[in-house]
Scaffold this motif. Structure first.
Motif, mmCIF file in Angstrom:
data_model
loop_
_atom_site.group_PDB
_atom_site.id
_atom_site.type_symbol
_atom_site.label_atom_id
_atom_site.label_comp_id
_atom_site.label_asym_id
_atom_site.label_seq_id
_atom_site.Cartn_x
_atom_site.Cartn_y
_atom_site.Cartn_z
ATOM 1 N N ASP A 247 0.804 -1.224 0.000
ATOM 2 C CA ASP A 247 0.000 0.000 0.000
ATOM 3 C C ASP A 247 0.836 1.273 0.000
ATOM 4 N N ASP A 248 2.104 1.189 -0.388
ATOM 5 C CA ASP A 248 2.947 2.383 -0.453
ATOM 6 C C ASP A 248 2.435 3.264 -1.598
ATOM 7 N N PRO A 249 2.033 4.515 -1.318
ATOM 8 C CA PRO A 249 1.453 5.354 -2.376
ATOM 9 C C PRO A 249 2.482 6.007 -3.286
ATOM 10 N N ARG A 250 3.760 5.893 -2.972
ATOM 11 C CA ARG A 250 4.774 6.579 -3.764
ATOM 12 C C ARG A 250 4.948 5.921 -5.137
ATOM 13 N N PRO A 251 5.291 6.679 -6.166
ATOM 14 C CA PRO A 251 5.618 6.074 -7.466
ATOM 15 C C PRO A 251 6.974 5.373 -7.401
ATOM 16 N N TYR A 252 7.101 4.315 -8.198
ATOM 17 C CA TYR A 252 8.320 3.522 -8.224
ATOM 18 C C TYR A 252 8.874 3.407 -9.635
ATOM 19 N N THR B 112 12.785 0.795 -7.420
ATOM 20 C CA THR B 112 13.201 1.714 -6.367
ATOM 21 C C THR B 112 12.244 2.892 -6.355
ATOM 22 N N ALA B 113 11.999 3.469 -5.191
ATOM 23 C CA ALA B 113 11.112 4.625 -5.093
ATOM 24 C C ALA B 113 11.645 5.767 -5.959
ATOM 25 N N PRO C 72 2.799 3.072 -10.039
ATOM 26 C CA PRO C 72 2.500 2.629 -8.675
ATOM 27 C C PRO C 72 3.309 1.382 -8.308
ATOM 28 N N LEU C 73 3.492 1.178 -7.010
ATOM 29 C CA LEU C 73 4.330 0.081 -6.530
ATOM 30 C C LEU C 73 3.940 -1.267 -7.127
#
Length: 290
Positions: A89-94, A111-112, A135-136
């Motif tokens: 559920d990590d909202p950061r783009p990867y 990687t983020a 997204p992750l």
């Protein structure tokens, strides 16, 4: 008695590699710099804890462990980790990337996006290119797609990376050839997640950053640190967590992950009085890209 310092590991800053220490101190590393330290007499290597918390029992750990964590702290550290696939559920783009470590050694990873190329420097990637961003879970599915369809691994052993650093192709174009070919094959695959945006092949080369041009072949690799032992030499290159040190016995590779958990003190030596294993060039490289 000299004050003992606790190393937190090697980090890659904008200006190059630096050793970090508990309490926030940093030691910048430059080519030709003398690197020398001793391990406190009578010292025991203790667990470094997990996720910013000290090990509650200060467990003793093996001198050969690159993680420097007891079983419980290792479990806790991986309980909330992208690398261990325990976060969904990590909202950061990867970013999805292709990294090359030497002939026949290409991997795929994620990687983020906010970390930029830091992860590639930490792994010792000789060159790399982005493949896509999203997204992750989309990035993770793309990573799995390349592993299944093109048989691209997501891990390369550090021993294999070290084995080829002193004999890399001489030009950036030669070093980028395999990831260019693999990038073209990857973007031609069907089944990419719709939410992942493909990125053009733009190889980034780290040979100058790592100091690998004309790197002498190592004579040995530090196997572990021991209480009362010492390490000393002049820095000729660094890649990932590894320092290549010129000593009286030739160039020796020190994996700085072996330094964590020990109490370290200043030393005036440029020799080694810790176990060193003979450097071997045999690797378990891929048979081919595809």
């Amino acid at each position: 008695m000299a004050q003992a310092w606790k190393c937190s590991g090697l980090r890659w800053a904008a200006d190059g590699p630096e050793l970090t220490w508990e309490g926030g101190r940093r030691s910048a590393l430059t080519w030709g710099k003398r690197v020398a330290f001793g391990v406190a007499d009578g010292g025991v290597r203790t667990c470094v804890g997990a996720r910013g918390h000290a090990c509650p029992v200060r467990s003793a750990v093996s001198g050969r462990s690159t993680g420097a964590r007891c079983e419980e702290c290792a479990r806790l550290d991986r309980a909330h980790s992208v690398a261990a696939d325990t976060i969904a559920d990590d909202p950061r783009p990867y970013h999805v990337y292709l990294a090359w470590f030497g002939p026949g050694m290409t991997k795929v990873g994620i990687t983020a996006e906010e970390r930029g190329s830091a992860r590639l420097l930490e792994q010792g990637a000789v060159c790399f290119t982005w493949l896509g961003v999203g997204p992750l879970m989309a990035a993770r599915r793309t990573e799995e797609l390349l592993r299944a369809a093109l048989r691209v691994p997501d891990r390369i052993p550090y021993a294999d990376k070290r084995a080829v650093r002193s004999g890399l192709p001489g030009t950036e174009a030669e070093r980028a050839a395999e990831i260019r070919e693999l990038h073209a094959r990857a973007v031609g695959l069907g089944g990419w997640p719709e939410s992942l945006r493909a990125e053009p092949c733009q190889p980034v080369d780290h040979v100058r950053v790592f100091g690998l041009a004309d790197l002498p072949a190592p004579a040995g690799v530090v196997a572990e640190l021991v209480a009362g032992g010492a390490v000393g030499g002049r820095l000729v290159a660094a890649a990932g967590p590894d320092l290549h040190l010129e000593t009286g016995s030739g160039v020796v590779v020190l994996d700085t992950r072996l330094m964590t958990g020990w109490g370290l003190v200043p030393a005036g030596t440029e020799e080694l009085s810790v176990p060193v294993r003979e450097f071997r060039r045999e690797t378990g490289v891929q048979d081919g890209l595809f």
